[in-house]
Design an enzyme around this catalytic site. Sequence first.
Site, PDB file in Angstrom:
ATOM      1  N   THR A 102       0.806  -1.217   0.000  1.00 54.18           N
ATOM      2  CA  THR A 102       0.000   0.000   0.000  1.00 54.18           C
ATOM      3  C   THR A 102       0.841   1.269   0.000  1.00 54.18           C
ATOM      4  O   THR A 102       0.288   2.371   0.043  1.00 54.18           O
ATOM      5  CB  THR A 102      -0.936   0.020   1.222  1.00 54.18           C
ATOM      6  OG1 THR A 102      -0.159  -0.182   2.411  1.00 54.18           O
ATOM      7  CG2 THR A 102      -1.993  -1.070   1.115  1.00 54.18           C
ATOM      8  N   HIS A 132      13.498  -8.476   4.054  1.00 56.39           N
ATOM      9  CA  HIS A 132      12.534  -8.143   5.096  1.00 56.39           C
ATOM     10  C   HIS A 132      13.006  -8.694   6.445  1.00 56.39           C
ATOM     11  O   HIS A 132      13.930  -9.513   6.506  1.00 56.39           O
ATOM     12  CB  HIS A 132      11.151  -8.725   4.777  1.00 56.39           C
ATOM     13  CG  HIS A 132      10.386  -7.942   3.767  1.00 56.39           C
ATOM     14  ND1 HIS A 132      10.570  -8.113   2.413  1.00 56.39           N
ATOM     15  CD2 HIS A 132       9.441  -6.976   3.896  1.00 56.39           C
ATOM     16  CE1 HIS A 132       9.759  -7.293   1.748  1.00 56.39           C
ATOM     17  NE2 HIS A 132       9.066  -6.592   2.628  1.00 56.39           N
ATOM     18  N   LYS A 136       8.998 -12.325   8.863  1.00 57.00           N
ATOM     19  CA  LYS A 136       8.126 -12.451   7.675  1.00 57.00           C
ATOM     20  C   LYS A 136       8.056 -13.910   7.245  1.00 57.00           C
ATOM     21  O   LYS A 136       9.086 -14.590   7.145  1.00 57.00           O
ATOM     22  CB  LYS A 136       8.635 -11.571   6.536  1.00 57.00           C
ATOM     23  CG  LYS A 136       7.687 -11.505   5.346  1.00 57.00           C
ATOM     24  CD  LYS A 136       8.064 -10.390   4.394  1.00 57.00           C
ATOM     25  CE  LYS A 136       7.127 -10.335   3.198  1.00 57.00           C
ATOM     26  NZ  LYS A 136       5.729 -10.093   3.601  1.00 57.00           N
TER      27      LYS A 136
END
Length: 243
Positions: A102, A132, A136
């Site tokens: 997003t 990451h 994750k």
Amino acid sequence: MARIGIVGSQGRMGAALAEAIRAAGHEMSGGVDRDTGDVAQLAATSDALVDFSAPVALQATLDACVASGIPVLIGTTGLESEHHAAIDRAASGIAVLQTGNTSLGVTMLAHLVQEAASRLGPDWDIEIVEIHHRMKVDAPSGTALLLGEAAAKGRGIALADNSERGRDGITGRRAEGAIGFASLRGGTVAGEHTVYFAGTDERIAMTHLAENRMIFARGAVKGAAWLLGRAPGRYTMPQVLGL
């Protein structure tokens, strides 16, 4: 001002979303998580939901939003074909925005990647490298796949038929036109993605660095508010930016 509910409210993104909702001048209508809250009740008291939970929770979120006639933004990663089929069904009745990232910056990066891929020939190899935090659980990241889809769209090919992942051992030479992925995990990295276009004697690198989860939360809130009043259908973050 919109009433925005959070699915996955007790996670790290949930806290960031709550802050972003308040900062944007909206009202957080409530939150639900794995063992707390009723998503149907949350949807009934909200103007839109934002879901950053887990794939297993997606169907309940979609059902609740359809029943209440409200839009939903889905930022959950690790979705499979059956999840996308469920989103398609829900989108016949409500507005749905599903995305692997997003961040507004990543949205722009994907736009640039598609443009570059459409103009550079298949002799320019495309490799996507992401790193990451150690917690994750899915790989490649949803953002890496989003960027891969952008590159594939630019070339007019299907990513599923033209990707290389997890190279190990004697793999043979790189397939022409393939889009490669490499995933790194460690520390507390919020997210770093680089798309390489490697040609003969020259290389282009496009990089996005996520310095704080708030970038995803702010983009999600902007996207959720943008969905208000939209006709049923599937929407994308580029549409939020008018791309």
